[in-house]
Design a protein around this motif. Structure first.
Motif, PDB file in Angstrom:
ATOM      1  N   VAL A 149      92.083  32.857  26.522  1.00 10.13           N
ATOM      2  CA  VAL A 149      92.978  32.138  27.437  1.00 10.13           C
ATOM      3  C   VAL A 149      92.220  31.803  28.715  1.00 10.13           C
ATOM      4  N   LYS A 150      92.425  30.588  29.212  1.00  4.52           N
ATOM      5  CA  LYS A 150      91.877  30.187  30.499  1.00  4.52           C
ATOM      6  C   LYS A 150      92.997  30.308  31.531  1.00  4.52           C
ATOM      7  N   ALA A 151      92.934  31.348  32.361  1.00  6.13           N
ATOM      8  CA  ALA A 151      93.993  31.642  33.324  1.00  6.13           C
ATOM      9  C   ALA A 151      93.569  31.219  34.727  1.00  6.13           C
ATOM     10  N   PRO A 152      94.503  30.687  35.534  1.00  5.37           N
ATOM     11  CA  PRO A 152      94.177  30.316  36.915  1.00  5.37           C
ATOM     12  C   PRO A 152      93.749  31.536  37.723  1.00  5.37           C
ATOM     13  N   GLN A 153      92.922  31.299  38.716  1.00  8.30           N
ATOM     14  CA  GLN A 153      92.432  32.416  39.528  1.00  8.30           C
ATOM     15  C   GLN A 153      93.547  33.084  40.319  1.00  8.30           C
ATOM     16  N   SER A 154      94.678  32.387  40.516  1.00  8.26           N
ATOM     17  CA  SER A 154      95.777  32.961  41.285  1.00  8.26           C
ATOM     18  C   SER A 154      96.459  34.118  40.569  1.00  8.26           C
ATOM     19  N   PRO A 206      83.025  27.607  37.420  1.00  7.72           N
ATOM     20  CA  PRO A 206      82.921  26.878  38.688  1.00  7.72           C
ATOM     21  C   PRO A 206      83.504  25.474  38.642  1.00  7.72           C
ATOM     22  N   ALA A 207      83.676  24.916  37.458  1.00  7.69           N
ATOM     23  CA  ALA A 207      84.225  23.562  37.346  1.00  7.69           C
ATOM     24  C   ALA A 207      85.752  23.565  37.364  1.00  7.69           C
ATOM     25  N   THR A 208      86.362  24.527  36.649  1.00  7.20           N
ATOM     26  CA  THR A 208      87.829  24.556  36.541  1.00  7.20           C
ATOM     27  C   THR A 208      88.461  25.663  37.377  1.00  7.20           C
ATOM     28  N   HIS A 209      87.637  26.589  37.894  1.00 10.52           N
ATOM     29  CA  HIS A 209      88.132  27.717  38.697  1.00 10.52           C
ATOM     30  C   HIS A 209      89.122  28.579  37.911  1.00 10.52           C
ATOM     31  N   THR A 210      88.895  28.689  36.616  1.00 15.24           N
ATOM     32  CA  THR A 210      89.736  29.534  35.770  1.00 15.24           C
ATOM     33  C   THR A 210      88.927  30.716  35.266  1.00 15.24           C
ATOM     34  N   PHE A 211      89.648  31.802  34.971  1.00 15.01           N
ATOM     35  CA  PHE A 211      89.033  33.000  34.411  1.00 15.01           C
ATOM     36  C   PHE A 211      89.300  33.049  32.908  1.00 15.01           C
TER      37      PHE A 211
END
Length: 360
Positions: free
Chosen positions: A213-218, A253-258
């Motif tokens: 899963v690509k989760a937002p950094q928030s 660094p491109a999408t800022h997702t974890f």
């Protein structure tokens, strides 16, 4: 039953429209306490969840390559075929490999004969050398010839083992049970082995799966702190708990997702590598109103439940949230402590019967 819903459709629409402007529409008058199965809606503590899309991956996934130069003779399986461990996936021609193995066997026979002669000559000289019947030079020469013959025999045997291994490479077998994901070659095609090994077959195991899963950094810190997630299946009717949740320690660094990896234990029929699923992550605690999915009435985009108040039954519009197993969260339109009918069909039949009695 279709006639029942047709009779109540105007009433249903009026009830939902009225519910949009107030807490509760005017209830239908009844003369007897409704003999309906019901439950009391209560607020309980539960996890606050956020849902993101994930991709199913195979823990064991590989692209098998050629280990010898040959020509493809047969491809017993195709893409999407499920194969057992050890199954032959690619078969090559083996004429050159067999010839090399026979040549290596002949070389072993020749080297062995040379070694037997050299060993016998050395033993003969070694027996009389202490008495001084042969020179030191002759003795050393016999020893060197014996050692050279032994080295030649060892080299011939190593070459034979290599030739035998090359012959085994003419059959490419599945290292584990799985499904064929891609085929890179065709029958009759010439392939090359190392150092430029050609790709042959893509294989993925269906036994051990995980979800990426690509989760937002928030929300990355919350996911890492609670470490709990569920795979939502069949539109929310089923959930599958992840055995382990791992949040990678760096962001794209491109999408800022974890990247978040969910490990799944055991076999999971219906899940296949590459498919997308909904993943519900625990991100906090909240009080939730849950009602059974079976108690929910769905008409297009409108949802409602039958509320029982004393001897009155009315249909109330509600706004729902996440699905949790066999229940669904109610966000608005219902309060804790209220009674709802758990069987909407029975509530419809009872209301129809009451209206018929009133019309007489």
């Amino acid at each position: 039953m279709k006639n029942a819903y047709r009779i109540l459709w105007p009433t249903f629409c009026a009830v939902l429209l009225a519910a949009c402007g107030g807490k509760q529409p005017a209830p239908a008058s009844t003369t007897a306490k409704p003999p309906l199965a019901s439950m009391v809606v209560r607020a309980d503590e539960g996890p606050s969840q956020q849902i993101w899309d994930g991709t199913v991956q195979a823990v064991n996934s590989a692209v098998l390559t050629a280990q010898t130069d040959a020509r493809v003779l047969a491809l017993p399986y195709d893409v999407n075929d499920v194969v057992p461990a050890g199954a032959v996936l690619v078969r090559f021609t083996n004429v050159e490999q067999k010839s090399a193995a026979r040549a290596a066997q002949a070389q072993i026979a020749s080297a062995k004969a040379d070694y037997v002669n050299a060993q016998a000559n050395y033993q003969r000289l070694a027996a009389i050398y202490p008495q001084g019947y042969v020179s030191k030079a002759a003795y050393d020469q016999a020893l060197a010839q014996r050692n050279a013959a032994k080295a030649s025999l060892d080299a011939a045997q190593a070459q034979w083992r290599e030739a035998g291994q090359a012959e085994k490479y003419t059959e490419v077998r599945a290292p584990y049970a799985g499904v064929i994901t891609k085929r890179y070659v065709q029958v009759g095609e010439a392939v090359t082995g190392p150092p430029f090994a050609q790709q042959l077959i893509g294989l993925a195991s269906l036994k051990d799966l995980r979800v990426d899963v690509k989760a937002p950094q928030s929300v990355a810190d919350s996911i890492r702190r609670y470490g709990s997630a569920e795979i939502v299946l069949d539109g929310g009717k089923k959930t599958l708990a992840a055995s382990k949740v791992t949040v990678f320690p760096y962001a794209d660094p491109a999408t800022h997702t974890f990247s978040v990896r969910l490990d799944l234990a055991g076999d999971h029929p219906g899940l296949y590598p590459g498919m997308t699923v909904k993943v519900a992550f625990a991100t906090g605690d909240a009080r939730r109103l849950l009602v059974p999915l079976s108690a929910l009435v769905q008409r297009g985009e409108l949802q409602g439940v039958y509320v029982i108040d004393g001897d009155h039954v009315s249909l109330r519009q509600v706004r729902t949230g996440d699905v949790s197993g066999d229940s669904i969260q109610v966000l608005a339109g219902l309060e804790g402590g209220e009674h709802i009918a758990t069987d909407p069909d029975a509530a419809v039949r009872w209301l129809i019967e009451q209206r018929r009695k009133e019309a007489r």
